[in-house]
Design a protein around this motif. Structure first.
Motif, PDB file in Angstrom:
ATOM      1  N   ARG A 179      -8.274  -4.208 -13.871  1.00  0.00           N
ATOM      2  CA  ARG A 179      -6.827  -3.949 -13.962  1.00  0.00           C
ATOM      3  C   ARG A 179      -6.421  -3.083 -12.777  1.00  0.00           C
ATOM      4  O   ARG A 179      -7.291  -2.514 -12.113  1.00  0.00           O
ATOM      5  N   PRO A 180      -5.102  -2.953 -12.516  1.00  0.00           N
ATOM      6  CA  PRO A 180      -4.671  -2.178 -11.349  1.00  0.00           C
ATOM      7  C   PRO A 180      -5.116  -0.720 -11.450  1.00  0.00           C
ATOM      8  O   PRO A 180      -4.981  -0.106 -12.500  1.00  0.00           O
ATOM      9  N   ARG A 181      -5.611  -0.193 -10.320  1.00  0.00           N
ATOM     10  CA  ARG A 181      -6.027   1.224 -10.292  1.00  0.00           C
ATOM     11  C   ARG A 181      -5.172   2.038  -9.327  1.00  0.00           C
ATOM     12  O   ARG A 181      -5.297   3.240  -9.259  1.00  0.00           O
ATOM     13  N   TYR A 182      -4.326   1.355  -8.552  1.00  0.00           N
ATOM     14  CA  TYR A 182      -3.439   2.073  -7.633  1.00  0.00           C
ATOM     15  C   TYR A 182      -2.203   2.543  -8.413  1.00  0.00           C
ATOM     16  O   TYR A 182      -2.004   2.158  -9.568  1.00  0.00           O
ATOM     17  N   ARG A 183      -1.360   3.363  -7.750  1.00  0.00           N
ATOM     18  CA  ARG A 183      -0.178   3.920  -8.418  1.00  0.00           C
ATOM     19  C   ARG A 183       0.940   2.877  -8.469  1.00  0.00           C
ATOM     20  O   ARG A 183       1.798   2.830  -7.599  1.00  0.00           O
ATOM     21  N   ARG A 184       0.930   2.067  -9.514  1.00  0.00           N
ATOM     22  CA  ARG A 184       1.943   1.012  -9.640  1.00  0.00           C
ATOM     23  C   ARG A 184       3.356   1.574  -9.625  1.00  0.00           C
ATOM     24  O   ARG A 184       4.289   0.961  -9.128  1.00  0.00           O
ATOM     25  N   ASP A 185       3.510   2.749 -10.216  1.00  0.00           N
ATOM     26  CA  ASP A 185       4.859   3.322 -10.321  1.00  0.00           C
ATOM     27  C   ASP A 185       5.430   3.686  -8.948  1.00  0.00           C
ATOM     28  O   ASP A 185       6.635   3.873  -8.812  1.00  0.00           O
ATOM     29  N   LEU A 186       4.577   3.760  -7.933  1.00  0.00           N
ATOM     30  CA  LEU A 186       5.067   4.123  -6.590  1.00  0.00           C
ATOM     31  C   LEU A 186       5.218   2.917  -5.662  1.00  0.00           C
ATOM     32  O   LEU A 186       5.560   3.071  -4.492  1.00  0.00           O
ATOM     33  N   LEU A 187       4.936   1.729  -6.183  1.00  0.00           N
ATOM     34  CA  LEU A 187       4.995   0.527  -5.329  1.00  0.00           C
ATOM     35  C   LEU A 187       6.400   0.259  -4.813  1.00  0.00           C
ATOM     36  O   LEU A 187       7.379   0.365  -5.551  1.00  0.00           O
ATOM     37  N   ARG A 188       6.486  -0.118  -3.528  1.00  0.00           N
ATOM     38  CA  ARG A 188       7.751  -0.567  -2.942  1.00  0.00           C
ATOM     39  C   ARG A 188       7.722  -2.078  -2.833  1.00  0.00           C
ATOM     40  O   ARG A 188       6.660  -2.679  -2.796  1.00  0.00           O
ATOM     41  N   ALA A 204      -0.569 -13.417  -4.746  1.00  0.00           N
ATOM     42  CA  ALA A 204      -0.406 -12.162  -5.493  1.00  0.00           C
ATOM     43  C   ALA A 204      -1.764 -11.507  -5.759  1.00  0.00           C
ATOM     44  O   ALA A 204      -1.872 -10.272  -5.785  1.00  0.00           O
ATOM     45  N   VAL A 205      -2.802 -12.326  -5.919  1.00  0.00           N
ATOM     46  CA  VAL A 205      -4.135 -11.781  -6.204  1.00  0.00           C
ATOM     47  C   VAL A 205      -4.704 -11.108  -4.953  1.00  0.00           C
ATOM     48  O   VAL A 205      -5.293 -10.022  -5.006  1.00  0.00           O
ATOM     49  N   VAL A 206      -4.493 -11.765  -3.821  1.00  0.00           N
ATOM     50  CA  VAL A 206      -4.984 -11.213  -2.567  1.00  0.00           C
ATOM     51  C   VAL A 206      -4.196  -9.938  -2.220  1.00  0.00           C
ATOM     52  O   VAL A 206      -4.739  -8.980  -1.664  1.00  0.00           O
ATOM     53  N   THR A 207      -2.922  -9.916  -2.572  1.00  0.00           N
ATOM     54  CA  THR A 207      -2.112  -8.710  -2.368  1.00  0.00           C
ATOM     55  C   THR A 207      -2.614  -7.589  -3.279  1.00  0.00           C
ATOM     56  O   THR A 207      -2.710  -6.419  -2.873  1.00  0.00           O
ATOM     57  N   GLU A 208      -2.978  -7.960  -4.498  1.00  0.00           N
ATOM     58  CA  GLU A 208      -3.564  -6.985  -5.431  1.00  0.00           C
ATOM     59  C   GLU A 208      -4.843  -6.384  -4.824  1.00  0.00           C
ATOM     60  O   GLU A 208      -5.048  -5.171  -4.861  1.00  0.00           O
ATOM     61  N   ASP A 209      -5.672  -7.245  -4.237  1.00  0.00           N
ATOM     62  CA  ASP A 209      -6.905  -6.764  -3.594  1.00  0.00           C
ATOM     63  C   ASP A 209      -6.574  -5.767  -2.482  1.00  0.00           C
ATOM     64  O   ASP A 209      -7.252  -4.765  -2.311  1.00  0.00           O
ATOM     65  N   ALA A 210      -5.529  -6.095  -1.703  1.00  0.00           N
ATOM     66  CA  ALA A 210      -5.166  -5.212  -0.587  1.00  0.00           C
ATOM     67  C   ALA A 210      -4.670  -3.862  -1.122  1.00  0.00           C
ATOM     68  O   ALA A 210      -4.963  -2.807  -0.553  1.00  0.00           O
ATOM     69  N   LEU A 211      -3.927  -3.891  -2.216  1.00  0.00           N
ATOM     70  CA  LEU A 211      -3.435  -2.639  -2.805  1.00  0.00           C
ATOM     71  C   LEU A 211      -4.604  -1.802  -3.330  1.00  0.00           C
ATOM     72  O   LEU A 211      -4.619  -0.580  -3.184  1.00  0.00           O
ATOM     73  N   GLU A 212      -5.595  -2.470  -3.901  1.00  0.00           N
ATOM     74  CA  GLU A 212      -6.781  -1.741  -4.381  1.00  0.00           C
ATOM     75  C   GLU A 212      -7.548  -1.136  -3.199  1.00  0.00           C
ATOM     76  O   GLU A 212      -8.061  -0.028  -3.286  1.00  0.00           O
ATOM     77  N   ALA A 213      -7.594  -1.911  -2.095  1.00  0.00           N
ATOM     78  CA  ALA A 213      -8.377  -1.448  -0.942  1.00  0.00           C
ATOM     79  C   ALA A 213      -7.669  -0.312  -0.202  1.00  0.00           C
ATOM     80  O   ALA A 213      -8.320   0.565   0.353  1.00  0.00           O
ATOM     81  N   ASP A 214      -6.348  -0.345  -0.179  1.00  0.00           N
ATOM     82  CA  ASP A 214      -5.574   0.680   0.552  1.00  0.00           C
ATOM     83  C   ASP A 214      -4.583   1.349  -0.394  1.00  0.00           C
ATOM     84  O   ASP A 214      -3.368   1.181  -0.269  1.00  0.00           O
ATOM     85  N   ASP A 223      -1.325   2.843   0.831  1.00  0.00           N
ATOM     86  CA  ASP A 223      -0.287   2.027   1.461  1.00  0.00           C
ATOM     87  C   ASP A 223       0.368   1.179   0.374  1.00  0.00           C
ATOM     88  O   ASP A 223      -0.057   0.068   0.095  1.00  0.00           O
ATOM     89  N   LEU A 224       1.388   1.757  -0.242  1.00  0.00           N
ATOM     90  CA  LEU A 224       1.991   1.110  -1.414  1.00  0.00           C
ATOM     91  C   LEU A 224       3.287   0.385  -1.059  1.00  0.00           C
ATOM     92  O   LEU A 224       4.179   0.242  -1.880  1.00  0.00           O
ATOM     93  N   ARG A 261       1.927  -6.166   7.667  1.00  0.00           N
ATOM     94  CA  ARG A 261       1.435  -6.971   6.547  1.00  0.00           C
ATOM     95  C   ARG A 261       0.379  -6.172   5.797  1.00  0.00           C
ATOM     96  O   ARG A 261      -0.193  -5.227   6.343  1.00  0.00           O
ATOM     97  N   PRO A 262       0.094  -6.556   4.555  1.00  0.00           N
ATOM     98  CA  PRO A 262      -1.002  -5.905   3.841  1.00  0.00           C
ATOM     99  C   PRO A 262      -2.340  -6.312   4.472  1.00  0.00           C
ATOM    100  O   PRO A 262      -2.417  -7.327   5.151  1.00  0.00           O
ATOM    101  N   ARG A 263      -3.377  -5.555   4.182  1.00  0.00           N
ATOM    102  CA  ARG A 263      -4.708  -5.935   4.658  1.00  0.00           C
ATOM    103  C   ARG A 263      -5.292  -6.954   3.670  1.00  0.00           C
ATOM    104  O   ARG A 263      -6.195  -6.670   2.910  1.00  0.00           O
ATOM    105  N   TRP A 264      -4.710  -8.163   3.697  1.00  0.00           N
ATOM    106  CA  TRP A 264      -5.111  -9.190   2.731  1.00  0.00           C
ATOM    107  C   TRP A 264      -6.595  -9.535   2.850  1.00  0.00           C
ATOM    108  O   TRP A 264      -7.205  -9.991   1.905  1.00  0.00           O
ATOM    109  N   GLU A 265      -7.137  -9.333   4.059  1.00  0.00           N
ATOM    110  CA  GLU A 265      -8.531  -9.704   4.271  1.00  0.00           C
ATOM    111  C   GLU A 265      -9.491  -8.701   3.630  1.00  0.00           C
ATOM    112  O   GLU A 265     -10.703  -8.900   3.637  1.00  0.00           O
TER     113      GLU A 265
END
Ligand code: CS2
Length: 486
Positions: free
Chosen positions: A16-25, A42-52, A55-56, A271-275
């Motif tokens: 499940r998401p571990r980043y600060r969802r409430d702060l997402l822009r 959206a899944v790859v974006t989720e990965d990028a949010l977890e990795a960084d 950077d929300l 862009r997000p770090r999708w990779e």
């Protein structure tokens, strides 16, 4: 059963998401928030949010152009939904948090225009299906006779097309002196970024030449190849996934383990770090995506379309059932190997034989239930890049294309609207009204240039398709396929 919601996340035993969802822009506006987007970008974006997690900027604001169903299912869950990844070995579940809002354009057009023009927006991505571009499938040019485009260009009502929304949103950015954005097509069109750029610039020119010039000078349109098999979510998927989660999820998505996204790295505003994520084989940035698009549209989608029309006509409801028919695996493999693979541009570093061989198990995945009727939809928009383009190239080089001709014939056979057991089905295709009356006569239908382009003028092409169509009509799909594996 309680509904999936942010309060429940801590207690969940699945990823499940571990980043600060409430702060997402909302850095990404996505037009066409269907199952494919939710199981892919959206899944790859989720990965990028977890990795960084610092950077929300990259939350996703989804847009449905017409129907409220995705918004109605997802927003009571604050945008959360479950991804179920399935293959023969089982299912894994993950709750995705990257979607922070869903708008319905038909209900609130201004909200969509304002969102595209929001200072936070950096990328506007699209999965609006092939027909959403309102282009001529054979040439990629904007179809100015499209009724919705003609209405949107008059401009006295809320837009109906994605192009109408993009033009108004970008015009507002231009007028307010805001940063340009990246326009990222994720549909299975030939040169999807270039095609989007072409239709949008033509449209914008008719709205205001200065808008056209601003878009042209500042916005970017990377081409990209997207790949993951994502069947339509069924009621039984919803029940099974909710039971596994212990919470009711009104609209989860189901996908295969494989996920690929090859993108040209031309982003106007970051862009997000999708990779950064762990998807397999995941995201790759390249200078030119076109060779990868061709690879995928021809080998993956071309094979799927052929299987879809065989399947609908013979009564095989899913691709795994199609490929289990006698001789079918060899037919599809031979079509790819002998007729499609030789048309591919160079793909340095890629073992195309191994790629091809990896596709058969994907088509056979018994846990997906990828329906042939789903793939059969909108054939007029799919057949050109999947089957007709490689046929045209083989014809020009004097090479045989019997299997691909059978694929095209199967589509024409399908257009009659009832299968080989006499069961009728609806033909869901924006060109159905024009095509159906022509489908009885191979010469008439292949002369329909919006789909066939110049190919209809080739006697060799028309004869080859005509021969296969005659066989399909006289003997049926199974027996016709038998000719190829004797
Ligand atoms: C399918 C695609 O429905 C269709 O047209 O061929 O959705 C296909 O499953 C995806 O492109 C796979 O990446």
């Amino acid at each position: 059963m309680e509904r999936l919601s942010p309060n429940q996340l801590e207690a969940l035993r699945v990823q499940r998401p571990r980043y600060r969802r409430d702060l997402l822009r909302g850095g990404i506006v996505h037009l066409g928030i269907g199952a494919f987007h939710r199981a892919h970008q959206a899944v790859v974006t989720e990965d990028a949010l977890e990795a960084d997690p610092d950077d929300l900027r990259w939350g996703i604001c989804g847009v449905s152009l017409r129907r409220p169903d995705t918004r109605d299912a997802l927003m009571p869950q604050a945008g959360l939904y479950t991804l179920a990844v399935r293959d023969g070995d089982g299912t894994s579940h993950r709750v995705i948090g990257a979607v922070i809002d869903v708008l319905v354009a038909a209900e609130d057009p201004e909200a969509v225009i304002a969102r595209i023009a929001h200072p936070d927006t950096r990328i506007v991505s699209l999965t609006i299906t092939e027909k959403g571009y309102c282009h001529h499938p054979a040439t990629g040019a904007l179809n100015l006779h499209d009724a919705d485009i003609a209405r949107d260009l008059i401009g006295d009502e809320a837009p109906r097309t994605a192009l109408g929304y993009l033009a108004l949103g970008l015009q507002r950015r231009q007028q307010r002196g805001l940063e340009p954005v990246t326009l990222l097509s994720c549909d299975n069109l030939a040169s999807n970024g270039d095609t989007l750029r072409g239709v949008l610039l033509t449209y914008a020119m008719l709205v205001d030449p200065a808008l056209r010039d601003w878009i042209d000078a500042h916005c970017t349109f990377p081409n990209s190849m997207v790949d993951r098999i994502v069947p339509k979510t069924t009621d039984s998927d919803i029940a099974r996934i909710s039971a596994a989660l212990g919470l009711h999820d009104a609209w989860p998505v189901v996908g295969e383990p494989f996920l690929q996204w090859v993108i040209e790295d031309r982003f106007a505003a970051g862009r997000p770090r999708w990779e950064a994520g762990g998807a397999h084989p995941g995201v790759q940035f390249v200078d030119h995506a076109q060779p990868f698009e061709r690879l995928k549209h021809r080998l993956v989608n071309g094979s799927q379309s052929m299987m879809a029309y065989f399947g609908v006509m013979a009564g095989w409801p899913t691709t795994d059932r199609v490929i289990a028919q006698p001789g079918m695996r060899d037919f599809i493999n031979d079509a790819m190997r002998h007729e499609l693979q030789p048309t591919l541009p160079p793909l340095p570093g890629l073992d195309v034989d191994a790629y091809r061989e990896s596709l058969l198990p994907r088509f056979e995945n018994p846990a997906l239930g990828h329906r042939t009727r789903q793939i059969a939809m909108d054939g007029s928009q799919k057949i050109p890049q999947r089957l007709l383009a490689p046929i045209a190239e083989r014809l020009a080089r004097g090479e045989p294309f019997d299997r691909l001709a059978l694929g095209v014939a199967a589509w024409i056979h399908f257009l009659r609207g009832y299968d080989e057991h006499g069961e009728a089905y609806p033909i869901e295709d924006p060109m159905a009204d024009a095509l159906r009356p022509l489908a009885g006569d191979v010469r008439a239908i292949t002369a329909f240039t919006p789909v066939f382009g110049e190919l209809g003028a080739s006697t060799a092409f028309v004869d080859a398709v005509g021969r296969q169509l005659e066989r399909l009509r006289e003997r049926g799909t199974l027996a016709t396929l038998g000719v190829f594996h004797r």
